[in-house]
Design a protein around this motif. Sequence first.
Motif, PDB file in Angstrom:
ATOM      1  N   PRO A  30       0.144   9.286  -0.606  1.00  0.00           N
ATOM      2  CA  PRO A  30       1.615   9.710  -0.118  1.00  0.00           C
ATOM      3  C   PRO A  30       1.751   9.181   1.338  1.00  0.00           C
ATOM      4  N   ALA A  31       3.189   8.957   1.420  1.00  0.00           N
ATOM      5  CA  ALA A  31       3.512   8.006   2.685  1.00  0.00           C
ATOM      6  C   ALA A  31       3.095   8.568   3.712  1.00  0.00           C
ATOM      7  N   TRP A  32       3.131   9.625   3.921  1.00  0.00           N
ATOM      8  CA  TRP A  32       2.760  10.710   5.073  1.00  0.00           C
ATOM      9  C   TRP A  32       1.315  10.180   5.566  1.00  0.00           C
ATOM     10  N   ALA A  33       0.419  10.036   4.516  1.00  0.00           N
ATOM     11  CA  ALA A  33      -0.966   9.629   4.962  1.00  0.00           C
ATOM     12  C   ALA A  33      -1.141   8.428   5.352  1.00  0.00           C
ATOM     13  N   THR A  34      -0.435   7.395   4.729  1.00  0.00           N
ATOM     14  CA  THR A  34      -0.390   5.882   5.212  1.00  0.00           C
ATOM     15  C   THR A  34       0.074   6.026   6.529  1.00  0.00           C
ATOM     16  N   THR A  35       1.108   6.362   6.836  1.00  0.00           N
ATOM     17  CA  THR A  35       1.876   6.631   8.279  1.00  0.00           C
ATOM     18  C   THR A  35       0.926   7.072   9.117  1.00  0.00           C
ATOM     19  N   GLY A  36       0.264   8.213   8.681  1.00  0.00           N
ATOM     20  CA  GLY A  36      -0.678   8.908   9.758  1.00  0.00           C
ATOM     21  C   GLY A  36      -2.133   7.936  10.139  1.00  0.00           C
ATOM     22  N   ILE A  37      -2.447   7.267   9.146  1.00  0.00           N
ATOM     23  CA  ILE A  37      -3.608   6.588   9.295  1.00  0.00           C
ATOM     24  C   ILE A  37      -3.401   5.607  10.416  1.00  0.00           C
ATOM     25  N   LEU A  38      -2.417   4.668  10.027  1.00  0.00           N
ATOM     26  CA  LEU A  38      -1.997   3.727  10.779  1.00  0.00           C
ATOM     27  C   LEU A  38      -1.660   4.112  12.005  1.00  0.00           C
ATOM     28  N   VAL A  60     -13.226   4.034   7.644  1.00  0.00           N
ATOM     29  CA  VAL A  60     -13.598   4.914   6.165  1.00  0.00           C
ATOM     30  C   VAL A  60     -12.363   5.167   5.548  1.00  0.00           C
ATOM     31  N   ALA A  61     -11.184   5.408   6.463  1.00  0.00           N
ATOM     32  CA  ALA A  61     -10.308   6.021   5.969  1.00  0.00           C
ATOM     33  C   ALA A  61      -9.301   4.974   5.202  1.00  0.00           C
ATOM     34  N   ILE A  62      -9.323   3.891   6.149  1.00  0.00           N
ATOM     35  CA  ILE A  62      -8.360   2.595   5.525  1.00  0.00           C
ATOM     36  C   ILE A  62      -9.245   1.888   4.576  1.00  0.00           C
ATOM     37  N   ARG A  63     -10.357   1.885   4.409  1.00  0.00           N
ATOM     38  CA  ARG A  63     -11.252   1.232   3.035  1.00  0.00           C
ATOM     39  C   ARG A  63     -10.783   2.439   1.798  1.00  0.00           C
ATOM     40  N   LEU A  64     -10.662   3.449   2.086  1.00  0.00           N
ATOM     41  CA  LEU A  64     -10.507   4.307   0.997  1.00  0.00           C
ATOM     42  C   LEU A  64      -8.902   4.552   0.323  1.00  0.00           C
ATOM     43  N   LEU A  65      -7.959   4.334   1.438  1.00  0.00           N
ATOM     44  CA  LEU A  65      -6.610   4.961   1.111  1.00  0.00           C
ATOM     45  C   LEU A  65      -5.467   3.897   1.405  1.00  0.00           C
TER      46      LEU A  65
END
Length: 488
Positions: A8-16, A179-184
């Motif tokens: 989801p867009a919220w997950a990408t936004t949250g990680i970055l 880890v989060a960037i690598r996976l998502l």
Amino acid sequence: MTSVPRVPAWATTGILTLCGLIVSLQQTLVIPLLPDMPQILGVSADDASWLVTATLLTGAVATPIVSRMADMYGKRRMLLISLAVMTVGSLVAALGGGFPFLIAGRAMQGFGASLIPVGISIMRDELPREKLSGGISLMSATLGIGSALGLPLSGVLYSAFGWTSLFWSTALVGAVLMVAIRLLINESPQRSSGRFDVVGAIMLSVVLVGFLLALSKGSSWGWASGQVIGLTALSAVTLAVWVPLQLRTRDPMVNLRTAFRPAMLLTNVSSYFAGFAMFLNGLVTTQELQVPEDTGYGLALPVVTAGLAMVPSGLMMLCFSPVSSRMLDRWGGKPTLLTGSTVMGLTYLWRVFNSDTVLNVVLGNMFVSIGTAIAFASMPALVMAVVPRSETASANGLNTLVRSLGTSSGSAVIALVFASLTVSVGGAVFPSEEAMELVHWLGVTVALASVLVGALIPTRRSGGDGEYGTIVGASGPGSAKESVGVRP
């Protein structure tokens, strides 16, 4: 290229956004410890100041280089590499056990400065059009949020677990984010062609290191000292050679033809003044809250209490990121920039006459932060309205660098003002009330300069890569060629 699932867009936004937050936190966490570091490490106060200078220098050098490499070799790849260097730097600082290792670790942490422009460029590629403005606003606000939260957090960690806990904490968060960037996070298919300009990168590094080192150390070395004059001359001569070389190079380190376009040039100049105004806020607020009452303006709060009084400003930047997003969608980048800089300028003007109570100082700090959140959200929008998709990271990296030059200039000017106008209280020397008033007026001046320059940013152009009325290229799933309706 490794395939990763769509998220989801919220997950990408949250990680970055967390990447941007950890960058601003690791830059701020060490500042409250500087008075204690000489005793902890057995070094002089001037040596201890290198804990800030080392991060500043490597961050300035790494930002344009990593951003350019992100456009060429992959944004996700360079995001991971920068985050890895920053994380290893935290481990070196925590485990080294001595001042040289601490300096080396802090220098490696400076690579994290590139995470923000590269993260914004990933948002342009990955988020759907209706989510991009919100992502940009939140990512842009992380600088102020982390700076405000870092001061009290530093005191809590230091008191409870010792100074190494500051570096263990950033190392842990950095490892989790990797880890989060690598996976998502997906790797962007957008790449710029050509070969990396090694000579241009080296020369630009010399320019930046010479200028910033002279700027940051001028007050302690002496502005007329041989070191400062020599470094300034080296920076100026190298810059004079670098500019025509970049214009002749087929694949330059910095695309100066794009950078010199009126829209891009004026955006960067306005960003410089906005960065200057933003940095004044934290320095002047800290002085007003902590210095003795006998100075005529000080409120004599303990360090921890003063740090907590800074938290609302960070929360305001967080709360106003969705407001900035709506402003971008409804008005466009230029009106948003003008609004933010105007709020900063008017608040500094109010603070000239209303800095006599804790409430007024906290309110002034909050409203400058609100203006900063609005202004900073507009800058990536204005940049991406001008540059093609293949230059998103490098163009945002240049804008981030210009803003950091503004903050560095603000630091140097304030140091000069505080050293020139002083008052003695109990045998200790503090900036005088006149110095604080002068800094407030300086805030009015640089914020006004940001408004005046921003007002000149053109809102139309012909030719080039698409219409200058939109940000081109924030494509989400299934919309690879979709334009994003954020106007300059």
